[in-house]
Design an enzyme around this catalytic site. Structure first.
Site, PDB file in Angstrom:
ATOM      1  N   ASP A   2      -4.500   2.013   4.430  1.00  0.00           N
ATOM      2  CA  ASP A   2      -4.434   2.773   3.182  1.00  0.00           C
ATOM      3  C   ASP A   2      -3.243   3.732   3.219  1.00  0.00           C
ATOM      4  O   ASP A   2      -2.805   4.152   4.290  1.00  0.00           O
ATOM      5  CB  ASP A   2      -5.740   3.554   3.012  1.00  0.00           C
ATOM      6  CG  ASP A   2      -5.926   4.090   1.607  1.00  0.00           C
ATOM      7  OD1 ASP A   2      -5.249   3.609   0.679  1.00  0.00           O
ATOM      8  OD2 ASP A   2      -6.756   4.992   1.438  1.00  0.00           O
ATOM      9  N   GLU A  42      -2.212   0.878  -5.426  1.00  0.00           N
ATOM     10  CA  GLU A  42      -3.114   1.932  -5.893  1.00  0.00           C
ATOM     11  C   GLU A  42      -2.496   2.671  -7.081  1.00  0.00           C
ATOM     12  O   GLU A  42      -1.282   2.772  -7.185  1.00  0.00           O
ATOM     13  CB  GLU A  42      -3.369   2.950  -4.779  1.00  0.00           C
ATOM     14  CG  GLU A  42      -4.012   2.363  -3.553  1.00  0.00           C
ATOM     15  CD  GLU A  42      -4.181   3.391  -2.448  1.00  0.00           C
ATOM     16  OE1 GLU A  42      -5.299   3.482  -1.932  1.00  0.00           O
ATOM     17  OE2 GLU A  42      -3.205   4.085  -2.109  1.00  0.00           O
ATOM     18  N   GLU A  75     -11.090   0.631   5.103  1.00  0.00           N
ATOM     19  CA  GLU A  75      -9.770   1.158   4.798  1.00  0.00           C
ATOM     20  C   GLU A  75      -9.492   2.282   5.771  1.00  0.00           C
ATOM     21  O   GLU A  75     -10.274   3.221   5.883  1.00  0.00           O
ATOM     22  CB  GLU A  75      -9.709   1.689   3.367  1.00  0.00           C
ATOM     23  CG  GLU A  75      -9.830   0.622   2.325  1.00  0.00           C
ATOM     24  CD  GLU A  75      -9.660   1.167   0.913  1.00  0.00           C
ATOM     25  OE1 GLU A  75      -9.220   2.330   0.744  1.00  0.00           O
ATOM     26  OE2 GLU A  75      -9.960   0.429  -0.017  1.00  0.00           O
TER      27      GLU A  75
END
Length: 150
Positions: free
Chosen positions: A55, A112, A25
């Protein structure tokens, strides 16, 4: 992405892992510090079979022209958009747009910060590939993870 030899370092360390089993990531802001170097590094890692996720997507200063050149296979939707997507039409539109863009580019998506079943269902209905967050579990140490999942 400050180290021009990052791809070589990762490949050397990952010699005992079969291709496709390792994913990195990389933050959007980190990718954009030196975009041309990032293009070279991500392509080298991709050619080695290493998965790459961007990310915190949507929180930095990425350029869509670079997004198509980076050899990433996953966009991670930042929790700041996911958190209020059911209350804010703007956040919902941003999440929906990131998912649609990723799908069009043949990329996976990970949302997320999913903390409720309603968020998870909304993301599923938008076509989000994966989700992560406290709704599914809190962070644990390595020993607990191994006992629970391995």
């Amino acid at each position: 992405m400050d180290d021009p030899c990052l791809a070589e370092h990762v490949q050397r360390i990952a010699t005992r892992i079969s291709p496709g089993r390792l994913g990195l990531e990389l933050t959007e802001s980190g990718l954009m510090r030196n975009p041309e170097q990032t293009v070279r590094i991500t392509r080298t890692l991709c050619d080695a079979g290493i998965g790459l996720a961007i990310d915190d997507f949507g929180t930095g200063y990425s350029s869509l022209s670079y997004l198509k050149r980076f050899a990433a296979d996953t966009l991670k939707i930042d929790m700041s958009f996911v958190r209020d997507m059911l209350k804010s039409s703007h956040d919902h539109a941003i999440v929906e747009t990131i998912i649609a863009m990723a799908q069009t580019l043949g990329m996976l998506t990970v949302a997320e910060g999913v903390e409720s079943p309603e968020q998870a269902e909304a993301l599923r209905s938008l076509g989000c590939t994966s989700v992560q967050g406290f709704h599914y579990g809190r962070p644990v140490d390595g020993a607990t993870f191994a006992k629970r999942w391995l």
